[in-house]
Structure formats: structure tokens, C-alpha cells
Design a protein around this motif. Structure first.
Motif, PDB file in Angstrom:
ATOM      1  N   ALA A   7       0.834  -1.202   0.000  1.00 44.20           N
ATOM      2  CA  ALA A   7       0.000   0.000   0.000  1.00 44.20           C
ATOM      3  C   ALA A   7       0.873   1.258   0.000  1.00 44.20           C
ATOM      4  O   ALA A   7       0.585   2.229  -0.711  1.00 44.20           O
ATOM      5  CB  ALA A   7      -0.929  -0.003   1.210  1.00 44.20           C
ATOM      6  N   VAL A   8       1.936   1.255   0.782  1.00 45.90           N
ATOM      7  CA  VAL A   8       2.853   2.394   0.803  1.00 45.90           C
ATOM      8  C   VAL A   8       3.536   2.537  -0.562  1.00 45.90           C
ATOM      9  O   VAL A   8       3.723   3.649  -1.061  1.00 45.90           O
ATOM     10  CB  VAL A   8       3.878   2.243   1.939  1.00 45.90           C
ATOM     11  CG1 VAL A   8       4.986   3.289   1.823  1.00 45.90           C
ATOM     12  CG2 VAL A   8       3.186   2.361   3.290  1.00 45.90           C
ATOM     13  N   HIS A   9       3.900   1.416  -1.160  1.00 46.59           N
ATOM     14  CA  HIS A   9       4.507   1.449  -2.497  1.00 46.59           C
ATOM     15  C   HIS A   9       3.578   2.125  -3.505  1.00 46.59           C
ATOM     16  O   HIS A   9       4.029   2.889  -4.374  1.00 46.59           O
ATOM     17  CB  HIS A   9       4.828   0.031  -2.953  1.00 46.59           C
ATOM     18  CG  HIS A   9       5.292  -0.059  -4.377  1.00 46.59           C
ATOM     19  ND1 HIS A   9       6.533   0.366  -4.792  1.00 46.59           N
ATOM     20  CD2 HIS A   9       4.650  -0.522  -5.496  1.00 46.59           C
ATOM     21  CE1 HIS A   9       6.655   0.167  -6.091  1.00 46.59           C
ATOM     22  NE2 HIS A   9       5.535  -0.361  -6.546  1.00 46.59           N
ATOM     23  N   PHE A  10       2.276   1.869  -3.390  1.00 48.01           N
ATOM     24  CA  PHE A  10       1.291   2.482  -4.282  1.00 48.01           C
ATOM     25  C   PHE A  10       0.932   3.910  -3.853  1.00 48.01           C
ATOM     26  O   PHE A  10       0.074   4.529  -4.472  1.00 48.01           O
ATOM     27  CB  PHE A  10       0.017   1.633  -4.331  1.00 48.01           C
ATOM     28  CG  PHE A  10       0.160   0.334  -5.057  1.00 48.01           C
ATOM     29  CD1 PHE A  10       0.822   0.262  -6.272  1.00 48.01           C
ATOM     30  CD2 PHE A  10      -0.371  -0.844  -4.524  1.00 48.01           C
ATOM     31  CE1 PHE A  10       0.939  -0.941  -6.957  1.00 48.01           C
ATOM     32  CE2 PHE A  10      -0.252  -2.049  -5.195  1.00 48.01           C
ATOM     33  CZ  PHE A  10       0.406  -2.103  -6.417  1.00 48.01           C
ATOM     34  N   ARG A  11       1.547   4.374  -2.778  1.00 50.71           N
ATOM     35  CA  ARG A  11       1.303   5.709  -2.232  1.00 50.71           C
ATOM     36  C   ARG A  11      -0.120   5.856  -1.688  1.00 50.71           C
ATOM     37  O   ARG A  11      -0.686   6.959  -1.660  1.00 50.71           O
ATOM     38  CB  ARG A  11       1.602   6.799  -3.272  1.00 50.71           C
ATOM     39  CG  ARG A  11       3.050   6.793  -3.735  1.00 50.71           C
ATOM     40  CD  ARG A  11       3.311   7.827  -4.823  1.00 50.71           C
ATOM     41  NE  ARG A  11       3.189   9.187  -4.307  1.00 50.71           N
ATOM     42  CZ  ARG A  11       4.166   9.855  -3.707  1.00 50.71           C
ATOM     43  NH1 ARG A  11       5.353   9.285  -3.514  1.00 50.71           N
ATOM     44  NH2 ARG A  11       3.987  11.079  -3.289  1.00 50.71           N
ATOM     45  N   TRP A  12      -0.668   4.752  -1.250  1.00 47.58           N
ATOM     46  CA  TRP A  12      -1.975   4.791  -0.584  1.00 47.58           C
ATOM     47  C   TRP A  12      -1.737   5.031   0.902  1.00 47.58           C
ATOM     48  O   TRP A  12      -2.017   4.196   1.753  1.00 47.58           O
ATOM     49  CB  TRP A  12      -2.698   3.461  -0.771  1.00 47.58           C
ATOM     50  CG  TRP A  12      -3.046   3.141  -2.190  1.00 47.58           C
ATOM     51  CD1 TRP A  12      -3.064   3.980  -3.273  1.00 47.58           C
ATOM     52  CD2 TRP A  12      -3.425   1.855  -2.693  1.00 47.58           C
ATOM     53  NE1 TRP A  12      -3.436   3.311  -4.402  1.00 47.58           N
ATOM     54  CE2 TRP A  12      -3.672   2.005  -4.086  1.00 47.58           C
ATOM     55  CE3 TRP A  12      -3.603   0.606  -2.103  1.00 47.58           C
ATOM     56  CZ2 TRP A  12      -4.070   0.939  -4.875  1.00 47.58           C
ATOM     57  CZ3 TRP A  12      -4.002  -0.458  -2.891  1.00 47.58           C
ATOM     58  CH2 TRP A  12      -4.235  -0.287  -4.276  1.00 47.58           C
ATOM     59  N   TYR A  13      -1.198   6.168   1.260  1.00 50.15           N
ATOM     60  CA  TYR A  13      -0.744   6.410   2.622  1.00 50.15           C
ATOM     61  C   TYR A  13      -1.892   6.411   3.632  1.00 50.15           C
ATOM     62  O   TYR A  13      -1.768   5.857   4.723  1.00 50.15           O
ATOM     63  CB  TYR A  13       0.018   7.731   2.696  1.00 50.15           C
ATOM     64  CG  TYR A  13       1.279   7.750   1.877  1.00 50.15           C
ATOM     65  CD1 TYR A  13       2.187   6.698   1.933  1.00 50.15           C
ATOM     66  CD2 TYR A  13       1.564   8.822   1.035  1.00 50.15           C
ATOM     67  CE1 TYR A  13       3.355   6.711   1.179  1.00 50.15           C
ATOM     68  CE2 TYR A  13       2.727   8.841   0.274  1.00 50.15           C
ATOM     69  CZ  TYR A  13       3.615   7.781   0.344  1.00 50.15           C
ATOM     70  OH  TYR A  13       4.759   7.800  -0.405  1.00 50.15           O
ATOM     71  N   ARG A  14      -2.992   7.042   3.267  1.00 46.76           N
ATOM     72  CA  ARG A  14      -4.111   7.088   4.210  1.00 46.76           C
ATOM     73  C   ARG A  14      -4.797   5.728   4.314  1.00 46.76           C
ATOM     74  O   ARG A  14      -5.320   5.362   5.367  1.00 46.76           O
ATOM     75  CB  ARG A  14      -5.075   8.212   3.829  1.00 46.76           C
ATOM     76  CG  ARG A  14      -4.447   9.575   4.155  1.00 46.76           C
ATOM     77  CD  ARG A  14      -5.157  10.741   3.520  1.00 46.76           C
ATOM     78  NE  ARG A  14      -6.420  11.056   4.145  1.00 46.76           N
ATOM     79  CZ  ARG A  14      -7.176  12.102   3.777  1.00 46.76           C
ATOM     80  NH1 ARG A  14      -6.780  12.900   2.801  1.00 46.76           N
ATOM     81  NH2 ARG A  14      -8.315  12.334   4.380  1.00 46.76           N
ATOM     82  N   TRP A  15      -4.784   4.965   3.244  1.00 50.00           N
ATOM     83  CA  TRP A  15      -5.268   3.575   3.317  1.00 50.00           C
ATOM     84  C   TRP A  15      -4.380   2.780   4.276  1.00 50.00           C
ATOM     85  O   TRP A  15      -4.882   2.067   5.148  1.00 50.00           O
ATOM     86  CB  TRP A  15      -5.246   2.940   1.922  1.00 50.00           C
ATOM     87  CG  TRP A  15      -5.945   1.611   1.821  1.00 50.00           C
ATOM     88  CD1 TRP A  15      -7.211   1.382   1.387  1.00 50.00           C
ATOM     89  CD2 TRP A  15      -5.410   0.323   2.185  1.00 50.00           C
ATOM     90  NE1 TRP A  15      -7.499   0.032   1.447  1.00 50.00           N
ATOM     91  CE2 TRP A  15      -6.411  -0.640   1.927  1.00 50.00           C
ATOM     92  CE3 TRP A  15      -4.183  -0.110   2.694  1.00 50.00           C
ATOM     93  CZ2 TRP A  15      -6.232  -1.999   2.166  1.00 50.00           C
ATOM     94  CZ3 TRP A  15      -4.003  -1.468   2.943  1.00 50.00           C
ATOM     95  CH2 TRP A  15      -5.007  -2.398   2.678  1.00 50.00           C
ATOM     96  N   ALA A  16      -3.073   2.914   4.105  1.00 51.59           N
ATOM     97  CA  ALA A  16      -2.128   2.190   4.965  1.00 51.59           C
ATOM     98  C   ALA A  16      -2.258   2.647   6.416  1.00 51.59           C
ATOM     99  O   ALA A  16      -2.157   1.837   7.348  1.00 51.59           O
ATOM    100  CB  ALA A  16      -0.696   2.407   4.473  1.00 51.59           C
ATOM    101  N   THR A 201       4.335  14.494   1.296  1.00 52.94           N
ATOM    102  CA  THR A 201       3.189  14.317   0.414  1.00 52.94           C
ATOM    103  C   THR A 201       2.196  13.355   1.037  1.00 52.94           C
ATOM    104  O   THR A 201       2.516  12.213   1.332  1.00 52.94           O
ATOM    105  CB  THR A 201       3.632  13.757  -0.955  1.00 52.94           C
ATOM    106  OG1 THR A 201       4.576  14.654  -1.526  1.00 52.94           O
ATOM    107  CG2 THR A 201       2.441  13.600  -1.879  1.00 52.94           C
ATOM    108  N   ILE A 202       0.960  13.818   1.251  1.00 53.69           N
ATOM    109  CA  ILE A 202      -0.074  12.994   1.829  1.00 53.69           C
ATOM    110  C   ILE A 202      -1.019  12.547   0.705  1.00 53.69           C
ATOM    111  O   ILE A 202      -1.554  13.361  -0.021  1.00 53.69           O
ATOM    112  CB  ILE A 202      -0.873  13.750   2.908  1.00 53.69           C
ATOM    113  CG1 ILE A 202       0.070  14.261   3.986  1.00 53.69           C
ATOM    114  CG2 ILE A 202      -1.947  12.876   3.508  1.00 53.69           C
ATOM    115  CD1 ILE A 202       0.863  13.203   4.697  1.00 53.69           C
ATOM    116  N   SER A 203      -1.189  11.258   0.574  1.00 51.24           N
ATOM    117  CA  SER A 203      -2.024  10.708  -0.492  1.00 51.24           C
ATOM    118  C   SER A 203      -3.026   9.744   0.117  1.00 51.24           C
ATOM    119  O   SER A 203      -2.870   9.261   1.213  1.00 51.24           O
ATOM    120  CB  SER A 203      -1.150   9.995  -1.524  1.00 51.24           C
ATOM    121  OG  SER A 203      -1.927   9.392  -2.524  1.00 51.24           O
ATOM    122  N   THR A 204      -4.078   9.468  -0.645  1.00 46.36           N
ATOM    123  CA  THR A 204      -5.094   8.547  -0.167  1.00 46.36           C
ATOM    124  C   THR A 204      -4.665   7.105  -0.364  1.00 46.36           C
ATOM    125  O   THR A 204      -5.324   6.205   0.105  1.00 46.36           O
ATOM    126  CB  THR A 204      -6.414   8.755  -0.912  1.00 46.36           C
ATOM    127  OG1 THR A 204      -6.197   8.664  -2.319  1.00 46.36           O
ATOM    128  CG2 THR A 204      -6.997  10.114  -0.580  1.00 46.36           C
TER     129      THR A 204
END
Length: 204
Positions: A7-16, A201-204
Motif C-alpha cells: 500500500a505504501v509502495h502504491f502511495r496509498w498512505y491514508r489507506w495504509a 506528500t499525503i495521499s489517499t
């Protein structure tokens, strides 16, 4: 760990971050997905640099129908988890949802990660298993049954003990195909590096 790292690799930070909150806080994922930034109390919010835990207020807990309070909370103490969650969610305005998309989007991303790991459909956990996984993690770390009972906001120790016995004995990973095991091991090897992300950078 494998799903978190991907998830972090995909930049789904808020999901992670939501995944980490549910897992380390032994929370129902639905409670996390309904939470806003003002429900999350981070160390930085307490103006006490020595305090290292965080709390998530649960405003409509399932347990309130069984005589517990209308507002409950979960607690996360693992230092790396607290640090990651803080980096992801601290910048958000108080009115914003921690995970800004729907529960169905959370589930679709969950399934995509399992696709990447090539987990067979019959062996796939659901997002509801996050809470149970967190309970097993706490149990394996040496927490007492009474402590886990309190953290899960359960009333019956008998229920929890049977729950732990069933889950602790289940060896789902052993049933996975070898290619899946290798993919899980490989993705998991990036877990600690993923904990150091993201930057600004904050991403979903």
C-alpha cells in the motif's frame, strides 16, 4: 506487513494508515473508516513530547448496545506505528475523514493487494479480519488476555479466550501456494522501510 508495504509502495498512505490503526489498535475497520481527524489524538496533540501513545475515539461503538459507553477509544503504543500514523494524519483538518473514500474503495484496494500477492480466493482474509489479526499480534507479543479483552472492548473473557484459541491455531500461511508465500515474504521484507514513509506528500 506485506499488504501494508505494498500500500505504501502504491502511495496509498491514508489507506495504509487506516490499516495500521485497525491492526495495532485492535479496532473494527468500520470504526476507523468513519473516524475524522478530530477523533484521532496523537502525541503531538497532547503537547507532551514524552508521551508516545495515540488514541482513536469511537463515537458509535458496537458495544454501546451491551452497556458500554457511547464514546469509547482504541489505543496504539507501538512506536513505529505511532510515528507512521502521526506522519500521515497529523496535517489533516479536524473535520476530514482519516480515509476520505468509501468502504467499498477500501475493500477494492484490499482485494488488489491480495491479487498482487496472488492469494487464492478461497484463502483470502476479509477486512473484518484486521481486528482479529491485531488481537493475535497482541497475544503473540505477550499481552495478557485481560489486557486484550479491555483493548477490544469486550465483556466476556470466555468469548475472547475461545476466539484466541481458534485464531492462534489457524495456520493460513501454511496453506498458501509456494509462489504466494514467496511474494508475501518479499513484500514483507519492505515493511520496516515502508514504516519510514511518507514524506511531506499525503495521499489517499
Amino acid at each position: 506487513r506485506a499488504m501494508f508495504a505494498l500500500a505504501v509502495h502504491f502511495r496509498w498512505y491514508r489507506w495504509a494508515g487506516a490499516l495500521m490503526l485497525g491492526y495495532e489498535g485492535i479496532s473494527r475497520i468500520g470504526e476507523v473508516l468513519k473516524a475524522t481527524r478530530q477523533d484521532l489524538v496523537l502525541p503531538a496533540d497532547m503537547f507532551d513530547p514524552s508521551y508516545r501513545a495515540l488514541f482513536l475515539r469511537v463515537r458509535q461503538p458496537k458495544g454501546k448496545r451491551r452497556g458500554k459507553g457511547r464514546i469509547q477509544h482504541s489505543k496504539v503504543e507501538a512506536p513505529d506505528a505511532v510515528e507512521f500514523i502521526s506522519r500521515v494524519f497529523y496535517p489533516l483538518a479536524g473535520c476530514l475523514l482519516l480515509f476520505p473514500l468509501s468502504s467499498s474503495v477500501f475493500r477494492r484496494r484490499w482485494e488488489k493487494l491480495l491479487d498482487v500477492l496472488q492469494v487464492p480466493p478461497v484463502l483470502r482474509p476479509t477486512p473484518a479480519s484486521i481486528r482479529g489479526g491485531g488481537a493475535i499480534l497482541a497475544y503473540r507479543r505477550g499481552e495478557s488476555v485481560q489486557s486484550i479483552l479491555w483493548r477490544m472492548r469486550l465483556k466476556s473473557q470466555v468469548t475472547l479466550e475461545s476466539y484466541l484459541q481458534e485464531l492462534a491455531a489457524e495456520g493460513s500461511l501454511n496453506q498458501m501456494p509456494e509462489r504466494t508465500k514467496e511474494r508475501i515474504k518479499f513484500a514483507s521484507s519492505f515493511y520496516f522501510a515502508a514504516l519510514k514513509s511518507p514524506g511531506e506528500t499525503i495521499s489517499t
